[in-house]
Design an enzyme around this catalytic site. Structure first.
Site, short mmCIF file in Angstrom:
data_model
loop_
_atom_site.label_atom_id
_atom_site.label_comp_id
_atom_site.label_asym_id
_atom_site.label_seq_id
_atom_site.Cartn_x
_atom_site.Cartn_y
_atom_site.Cartn_z
N GLU A 274 0.82 -1.20 0.00
CA GLU A 274 0.00 0.00 0.00
C GLU A 274 0.86 1.26 0.00
OE1 GLU A 274 -3.69 0.30 0.94
OE2 GLU A 274 -3.17 2.27 0.20
N ASP A 278 0.97 4.06 -3.19
CA ASP A 278 0.58 5.47 -3.06
C ASP A 278 1.66 6.40 -3.56
OD1 ASP A 278 -1.59 4.40 -1.82
OD2 ASP A 278 -1.36 5.48 0.06
N SER A 477 -7.17 2.41 -3.54
CA SER A 477 -5.87 2.93 -3.07
C SER A 477 -5.02 3.34 -4.25
CB SER A 477 -5.04 1.85 -2.37
OG SER A 477 -5.70 1.24 -1.38
N ASP A 519 -16.77 10.24 -18.94
CA ASP A 519 -17.92 9.67 -18.24
C ASP A 519 -17.84 8.14 -18.29
OD1 ASP A 519 -20.29 9.43 -16.95
OD2 ASP A 519 -21.55 10.25 -18.56
N VAL A 520 -18.04 7.51 -17.16
CA VAL A 520 -18.05 6.05 -17.11
C VAL A 520 -19.51 5.62 -16.97
CG1 VAL A 520 -17.23 4.00 -15.88
CG2 VAL A 520 -15.79 6.05 -16.03
N ASP A 545 -22.80 9.23 -11.10
CA ASP A 545 -23.41 8.03 -10.52
C ASP A 545 -22.65 7.63 -9.25
OD1 ASP A 545 -21.20 6.05 -11.22
OD2 ASP A 545 -21.70 6.80 -13.22
#
Ligand SMILES: *[C@@H]1O[C@H](CO)[C@@H](O)[C@H](O)[C@H]1NC(C)=O
Ligand SMILES: *[C@@H]1O[C@H](CO)[C@@H](O)[C@H](O)[C@H]1NC(C)=O
Ligand SMILES: *[C@@H]1O[C@H](CO)[C@@H](O)[C@H](O)[C@H]1NC(C)=O
Ligand SMILES: *[C@@H]1O[C@H](CO)[C@@H](O)[C@H](O)[C@H]1NC(C)=O
Ligand SMILES: *[C@@H]1O[C@H](CO)[C@@H](O)[C@H](O)[C@H]1NC(C)=O
Length: 565
Positions: A274, A278, A477, A519-520, A545
């Site tokens: 993680e 990042d 993440s 846009d998804v 959405d």
């Protein structure tokens, strides 16, 4: 998903405590008091052992804080971008003299003198023996808990405070909440997730920069720009991994290979996936921008690492402009007093022109198994109205860098605690009206704050950790630092024009109505695995959405939309 075991127990627990603890004044009666499964009891804390508690003092002018944040974040307001310094925030919110005096009198009455405050004077952190703490907070009993080689001290039962201080405190930290306890919102999962799916070449900085239309010239130039990642896990990034990652993957654009500043304690040992993810990705999209790491800023056994980071922000006059964080807890496990106060802290940051980005989570809509029926399970801070929450997508065709669809893990939904903020009412109503199939009304609260606000790819990343390139790393993440780096690039161009930072982005983001974003519109995320919803939460749709927000960044177009004013 992982924490199914606690759900009914938690409800019972809260109910029982309500009846059981009749004496004293409780600040956080709705805070769940339960040892998470992965922590084991390691004995009662000796009376003479030292504990450190954090007192959140009631702030002044919280209404004004909220109004001012609206003004400085609304591009149609005269005050847009007129941010406050930390000193100015202090003069707005610092507790009244009465509050300070009352709390001090209470503490000193128990012989507590060893306290530190922050610049804004609204937190006090004091050390005392466990015996003194148990007298100060009737109901508490301090125990030590273990997880791996980590130990912490927490009370096994609720706390109360003297009636004199009840109205002067929001909550006391270091008593009940366990640090992340494996519930960190986004877990950077590793391993191929869809068996049978075509082999994917994987997401690298080059892929991201191509998809989001970043050219070699789209890097940071401004001297005073900065960005940060904050982490609350017992894991660390290794400078050598970052350098190695950059040398393998960051070709064709100028970038930095070192972190500018580490705030907190970087432990030894193995690097965490993680932590590596990042830092490697925020520095690849936000290339050539000075980057800080806030790491595990809660070393004392009684501290709450997330809270400790919030205190740090209130105690540093110069902090980076953009912060990305993959952390969260089930909204229903946290007290309202705590969440409201954390929201005030987010408002304080927004008022200073700082952007806070949170991962939306990796469990879709989530699922809370209540006795009679299931409901979706929002998480906090993703559900806070005062942060920008980032969801996840994947490529529809793994061999093309074009069309993005919903990543089924992408966290999203509606808060059960926070009302829908004005900035999103239009977008969310349009979604609710237009959606082809919505989950049953009993699963979510249509008047709550809806999230995420935007998204980016979250599937199949390459990460270097412990000097080894690892494929198939996925989760929000990953998408959150990518968006963070892109906002930092926009800040950079704004700084070069003499404009202020973007600050709290949402009011402006929702006014764009999707301009500058891809846009998804395809795919649904996870929900409850029951007969009624059959594993499905919400589905993506055109415009906003609750799965991918407004969509993913098209850098040049988003820059054009955010570079004026
Ligand atoms: C805040 O910063 C001041 C000055 O650097 C320091 O003395 C104080 O201990 C800090 N407060 C906390 C809670 O760490
Ligand atoms: C950005 O990328 C999209 C799709 O990859 C492309 O159609 C578009 O022309 C690019 N440029 C701009 C300025 O949007
Ligand atoms: C990288 O950023 C610095 C400012 O931090 C700037 O001086 C330098 O010109 C930038 N590098 C390039 C190649 O633009
Ligand atoms: C950079 O920004 C910080 C605030 O984040 C400010 O205190 C400092 O003076 C700035 N430095 C320059 C060189 O503009
Ligand atoms: C729905 O959310 C609102 C605030 O947005 C809250 O007042 C209400 O109690 C919530 N209802 C349920 C059933 O959680």
């Amino acid at each position: 998903m992982l924490f199914v075991y606690t759900k009914t127990m938690r409800v019972l627990c809260v109910l029982l405590l309500g009846v059981w603890l009749v004496s004293g004044e409780h600040l956080e009666l709705d805070q769940v008091v339960l040892v998470p499964e992965d922590w084991t009891h390691a004995g009662r804390v000796a009376l003479q052992e030292e504990v450190e508690l954090t007192f959140a003092l009631k702030q002044q002018n919280v209404d004004q804080l909220q109004e001012l944040l609206q003004l400085v974040s609304d591009p149609d307001s005269q005050q847009y971008g007129k941010y406050l310094t930390l000193e100015e925030v202090e003069s707005l919110v610092r507790p009244s003299q009465l509050t300070e005096k009352t709390v001090w009198t209470w503490l000193q009455g128990h012989g507590i003198r060893n306290c530190r405050t922050v610049q804004t004077r609204d937190f006090l952190q004091c050390t005392m023996t466990a015996q003194v703490a148990e007298n100060l907070l009737p109901g508490t009993e301090f125990h030590r808990y273990k997880k791996g080689d980590q130990t912490i001290i927490r009370s096994s039962s609720q706390y109360s405070v003297h009636e004199d201080v009840f109205e002067h405190l929001d909550f006391v930290g270091g008593v009940l909440r366990f640090p992340t306890s494996g519930k960190e919102i986004s877990k950077a999962w590793e391993g191929p997730r869809r068996s049978g799916k075509a082999f994917h070449l994987g997401v690298t900085p080059t892929v991201l920069r191509a998809r989001y239309n970043l050219t070699a010239a789209d890097i940071g130039h401004a001297a005073n720009n900065s960005q940060a990642v904050a982490q609350f896990l017992e894991q660390y990034y290794h400078p050598a991994d970052l350098a190695e990652f950059m040398s393998i993957y960051a070709r064709g654009f100028k970038h930095l290979t070192e972190v500018e500043r580490v705030v907190g304690t970087q432990g030894g040992g193995k690097a965490g996936l993680e932590a590596s993810l990042d830092i490697e990705y925020i520095m690849s999209t936000g290339a050539n921008i000075s980057t800080w790491v806030f790491t595990n800023p809660g070393r004392h056994e009684t501290q709450e690492p997330f809270l400790q980071w919030m205190l740090l922000l209130s105690n540093m006059s110069a902090v980076p402009w953009v912060h990305t964080i993959s952390y969260g807890d089930d909204e229903d496990s946290l007290s309202t007093a705590y969440m409201n106060r954390i929201n005030n802290e987010f408002m304080k940051a927004g008022l200073r022109g700082i952007s806070m980005l949170f991962a939306s989570g990796d469990s879709g809509a989530g699922c809370w198994h209540l006795t009679k029926e299931n409901v979706f399970r929002p998480s906090f801070p993703a559900s806070s109205p005062y942060v920008t929450t980032v969801g996840g997508t994947s490529f529809k065709n793994p061999f093309k860098l074009t069309y993005e669809v919903t990543d089924f893990i992408s966290g999203g939904g509606f808060s059960n605690v926070f009302a829908m903020p004005d900035y999103q009412v239009g977008a969310v109503s349009a979604y609710l009206k237009g959606a082809k199939s919505l989950p049953p009304e009993s699963y979510f609260n249509r008047s709550g704050r809806a999230y995420p606000d935007m998204a980016a790819l979250s599937d199949n990343y390459w990460v270097v950790t412990n000097l080894v390139p690892i494929p198939w790393v996925s989760g929000t993440s990953a998408s959150t630092p990518v968006v963070g780096g892109i906002l930092s690039l926009i800040n950079d161009q704004r700084f070069l024009k003499g404009l202020p930072s973007l600050g709290f982005l949402n009011p402006r983001l929702y006014k764009l109505k999707g301009t500058g974003l891809f846009d998804v519109t395809e795919g649904c995320h996870l929900g409850c695995l029951d007969d009624k919803v059959e594993g499905q939460g919400f589905c993506a749709a055109s415009s906003w959405d609750p799965v991918t927000g407004w969509g993913t960044p098209n850098y040049p177009a988003l820059l054009a939309a955010l570079i004026e004013k």
